[in-house]
Motif scaffolding. Structure first.
Motif, short mmCIF file in Angstrom:
data_model
loop_
_atom_site.label_atom_id
_atom_site.label_comp_id
_atom_site.label_asym_id
_atom_site.label_seq_id
_atom_site.Cartn_x
_atom_site.Cartn_y
_atom_site.Cartn_z
N ARG A 140 7.80 -1.63 -12.39
CA ARG A 140 7.52 -0.35 -11.73
C ARG A 140 7.09 0.73 -12.75
NH1 ARG A 140 11.86 -2.13 -8.63
NH2 ARG A 140 11.37 -2.39 -6.40
N TYR A 143 5.24 3.87 -11.65
CA TYR A 143 5.02 3.81 -10.21
C TYR A 143 5.58 5.09 -9.56
CZ TYR A 143 5.05 2.48 -5.35
OH TYR A 143 4.84 2.49 -4.00
N LEU A 146 9.06 4.99 -7.08
CA LEU A 146 10.23 4.14 -7.25
C LEU A 146 11.49 4.92 -6.87
CD1 LEU A 146 11.18 3.46 -10.99
CD2 LEU A 146 10.42 5.63 -10.10
N CYS A 179 10.52 -7.11 -4.00
CA CYS A 179 11.25 -5.97 -3.43
C CYS A 179 12.24 -6.45 -2.39
CB CYS A 179 10.28 -4.95 -2.83
SG CYS A 179 9.38 -4.01 -4.08
N CYS A 198 7.12 -0.93 -4.56
CA CYS A 198 6.55 -1.10 -5.89
C CYS A 198 5.04 -0.98 -5.80
CB CYS A 198 6.97 -2.44 -6.49
SG CYS A 198 6.11 -3.84 -5.73
#
Ligand SMILES: [Zn+2]
Ligand SMILES: [Zn+2]
Ligand SMILES: [Zn+2]
Length: 788
Positions: A140, A143, A146, A179, A198
């Motif tokens: 991640r 990202y 998150l 996930c 993600c």
């Protein structure tokens, strides 16, 4: 609580020899969506207990079975090792017959009966997630969405309870296998983290120009940073709505934003990278430091350092800066570029309209303000502005209770039937109450146009569904002209519900009383802007003898003419002229003191003399405005309470100074003849100081001291008449730190117990909570026949 007749749990002294026992444990509080179930799973497993745990609408129900010492240890650890976002309000334990399960299980959610646990509040990115965000090896890395069970959006992405993914705006994102595996693993930090996502399966960001066309960019966040640093206005979709952002160190960028937003004077909030950056901008106390770092991440009004590099146009005229820290991964990413020092992050709206949340709505409403949009595709289901807090008298006080706090319940001191309190006019917030809980809506803005009323209805609809509260009573302000009052009457009559009206300043005092579980009688100092009095006059500087369900007016600030009514609020020079003339200052002198023209002076003098559109008011807020108009030459204001705020600001570093004189005229409250605080002598002192060239900070300090001394004196007079020794402080003027400190010092020195508000705003943002308390108290003492 369930009300079932279970036997309460007690420890047996020789428990170790007992065979396995089974307990049912009902936990209420903030226990859903905060990692509570995996936490309990871990505890039960470590203690070798069997049984199960499940969410339901009452909270969380746990059944555990095993040797009694293990059970005791489990119950102890349940409270001492709580996850960071969880809060236990009550635990009820009862005995069950052993079922000889073989393991401990997490069972799926069930929905039944009334809801007493809701959606958690939105929480800032936790330290673990932050580490992943900046770890190039993590899947991640960078990202922008998150999160885990200890952090992330909650309230703003949820449609209804129970808080489960299909009920949120994450429903449309199917989790990828990685996930999903985290989500299903009870020992993972992301077990049942509803917004889990993600790069592969979750929401994404992109850039758009104001005409709605997508801009090609390999790294939209870096492009947004570059545009910010070149002085552009960027609309950024956040957690509870869009922000408008500019580089806070660039005066021209800030001025561009102000001009486009038509917001000229009101201070703008500034987001900084971390606590060190906050320290470089502001002088922070330890309390302010920890307030900045709470998971609610409010904007904190702190004392700004001189020459801190922030553009002067960010917070003109005040010595404070509203600062806050990033609370979403996307915001943390904006600060990865070392060139970004501080960003103005202000609610994306025009003046007092509700904050924009929807992509299309943002394109339509912000197209003329923003140069570029940083968009994402996770829908915001609930508008929620940033919360604002400040430290008053050493303790945090919420000025605007919104993101990070809503919809957490606020306790009520006694049981109430389901009711709705609609609040006031400015800074509207409504309250839903049932049982021992009140739920305040997010800050809804000033209720004076249809857009705000729509937001009010939208939020009411959401919260009544969320908490499954069907109001049986509707409480509103006494003011017949408020939009909230008209709406309440209409809504109640459509549903055939009884109405309860509550006097504005009584509601302020009751809010503070309820926070401290006081039943009264208390001496309530309701120091405020304006509110509709029981006698139809405009109140706002009131000494009340208050219980929760009723009050008497013991004394008040003397009435002064308010030439032009509402206009005097926007133009403090009018209020100053009214006060000066009322104090016996000759017209010519009053004219020059407020900087009026001959024509203005003649017009106002005639209005006052003949009472044309010139109501009297006992408002303390208006007296602050009037003194600011004379001392600081503040003729007009751009935002509510600006003059009063600047008067507090000018004396922020001034030591305590001798008070200007005021006079107290005794009354007889038992015959509805309240006492009066007269301020003619105060005005004479102000004029003398002005003529002898006394510095503005000292004059402002002397004025603050005079107001504190006058109300301490009035409180002492109330104590003499009634023997009441508890003083409750509320009303919008209690946001004034100097006044709050001087009042509590003065009252404590005079032997009073003093109570101030903390979790509920003393200003109009806390009004509906007070209305709910008064409504519930009236129903408790008089029953339903007492209301219309
Ligand atoms: Zn986290
Ligand atoms: Zn994924
Ligand atoms: Zn008020």
């Amino acid at each position: 609580m369930t009300g079932e007749a279970h036997r309460e749990h007690t420890d047996h002294p020789n428990a170790t020899t007992d065979p396995s026992q089974r307990r049912s444990v009902l936990v209420t509080g903030v226990v859903q969506g905060v990692g509570f179930r995996p936490f309990v799973y871990r505890l039960a497993t470590e203690e070798h207990l069997v049984g199960h745990i499940g969410n339901d609408t009452d909270g969380v129900t746990i059944e555990i079975e095993g040797p009694p010492p293990r059970i005791s240890s489990f119950l102890e650890r349940l409270q001492s090792e709580l996850p960071p976002l969880a809060r236990i309000d009550a635990i009820s334990v009862s005995e069950l017959d052993p079922k000889l399960d073989t393991s401990f299980l997490i069972v799926s959610s069930q929905v039944k009966g009334q809801v007493s646990t809701g959606i958690p509040a939105d929480a800032a990115t936790c330290a673990d997630c932050l580490r992943e965000l900046f770890d190039p090896a993590d899947r991640r890395y960078r990202y922008p969405f998150l999160n885990c069970t200890n952090c992330g959006p909650r309230f703003t992405i949820t449609r209804r309870i129970p808080y489960d993914r299909p009920q949120t705006s994450m429903a449309k994102f199917a989790m990828c296998p990685s996930c999903q595996a985290e989500y299903d693993d009870p020992l993972n930090r992301r077990f049942h983290a509803q917004p889990n996502a993600c790069w592969q399966c979750g929401p994404q960001v992109w850039l758009e120009s104001p005409d709605g066309s997508r801009l090609d960019s390999a790294d939209p966040i870096q492009t947004a940073i570059d545009r910010l640093l070149s002085g552009e206005v960027v609309a950024i979709k956040g957690i509870g709505g869009f922000h408008l952002s500019v580089d806070a160190t660039s005066d021209s960028a800030v001025i561009r934003l102000r001009n486009r937003k038509h917001r000229y004077g009101k201070p703008l909030a500034v987001m900084v990278r971390d606590l060190d950056a906050a320290h470089s901008l502001c002088l922070l106390t330890a309390v302010e430091e920890s307030l900045l770092q709470t998971s609610a991440r409010p904007i904190v009004l702190a004392r700004a350092r001189a020459q801190n590099g922030i553009a002067p146009s960010v917070a003109p005229g005040v010595p404070w800066l509203g600062i806050y820290l990033p609370y979403a991964p996307l915001q943390h990413l904006l600060f990865t570029d070392a060139r970004v020092k501080a960003l103005v992050m202000t609610s994306a709206n025009l003046s007092e309209e509700p904050i924009a949340i929807d992509n299309d709505e943002a394109r339509a409403r912000l197209g003329a303000i923003a140069d570029v949009f940083l968009m994402h595709d996770r829908e915001i289901l609930q508008r929620c502005d940033d919360s604002v807090a400040s430290v008053v008298d050493g303790v945090p006080q919420l000025i605007r209770r919104a993101r990070g706090y809503v919809p957490l319940g606020i306790p009520l001191p006694f049981d109430t039937p389901p009711l709705l309190a609609v609040g006031g006019h400015l800074k509207n917030v409504f309250t839903l109450a049932r049982g021992r809980h009140a739920y305040q809506s997010q800050h809804l803005g000033d209720l004076e146009n249809l857009t705000s009323l729509e937001f009010f209805k939208e939020s009411l609809d959401h919260l009544t569904r969320t908490f499954e509260i069907e109001p049986e009573h509707v409480v509103h302000d006494l003011h017949p002209g408020y939009l909230s009052t008209t709406w309440a009457r209409q809504w109640a009559s459509e549903r055939n519900l009884p109405l309860i009206s509550v006097q504005h300043h009584h509601a302020h005092i009751a809010a503070c009383m309820a926070e401290h579980a006081l039943e009264g009688p208390v001496i309530g100092l309701s120091l405020d802007g304006t509110g509709y009095g029981s006698d139809g006059r405009i109140w706002g500087g009131e000494v009340l003898l208050a219980r929760l369900d009723r009050f008497d007016q013991f004394a008040h600030l003397e009435y002064a003419p308010m030439p032009g009514g509402e206009a005097a609020i926007h133009e403090p020079w009018r209020m100053a002229f009214g006060h000066l003339v009322h104090a016996g200052v000759p017209l010519d002198e009053a004219k020059s003191l407020v900087g009026a023209t001959d024509a203005e002076c003649r017009l106002l003098a005639r209005m006052i003399e003949r009472g044309i559109n010139t109501p009297g008011t006992s408002s303390l807020g208006r007296l602050f405005d009037a003194v600011a108009a004379v001392v600081l030459s503040r003729r007009q204001v751009d935002y509510e309470a600006q003059a009063a705020i600047e008067l507090e600001g000018v004396c922020v570093d001034e030591t305590d100074a001798p008070a200007y004189a005021t006079e107290y005229i005794s009354g007889d409250w038992t015959r509805r003849r309240p006492g009066q605080i007269r301020v003619a002598s105060l005005w004479r002192d102000v004029v003398t100081d002005l003529h002898s060239g006394v510095e503005k900070p000292r004059m402002a300090a002397r004025f603050h001291a005079a107001i504190a001394a006058a109300f301490v004196h009035a409180a002492a007079s109330a104590r003499e008449a009634t023997d009441v020794t508890q003083v409750v402080l509320s009303g919008g003027c209690m946001h004034n730190r100097r006044l709050a400190r001087l009042l509590s010092q003065g009252l404590e020195a005079a032997g009073f117990s003093v109570f101030q508000q903390r979790n509920v705003s003393p200003g109009d943002g806390g009004l509906s909570y007070g209305q709910a308390v008064v409504g519930a108290a009236i129903l408790r003492s008089h029953g339903t026949h007492a209301v219309s």
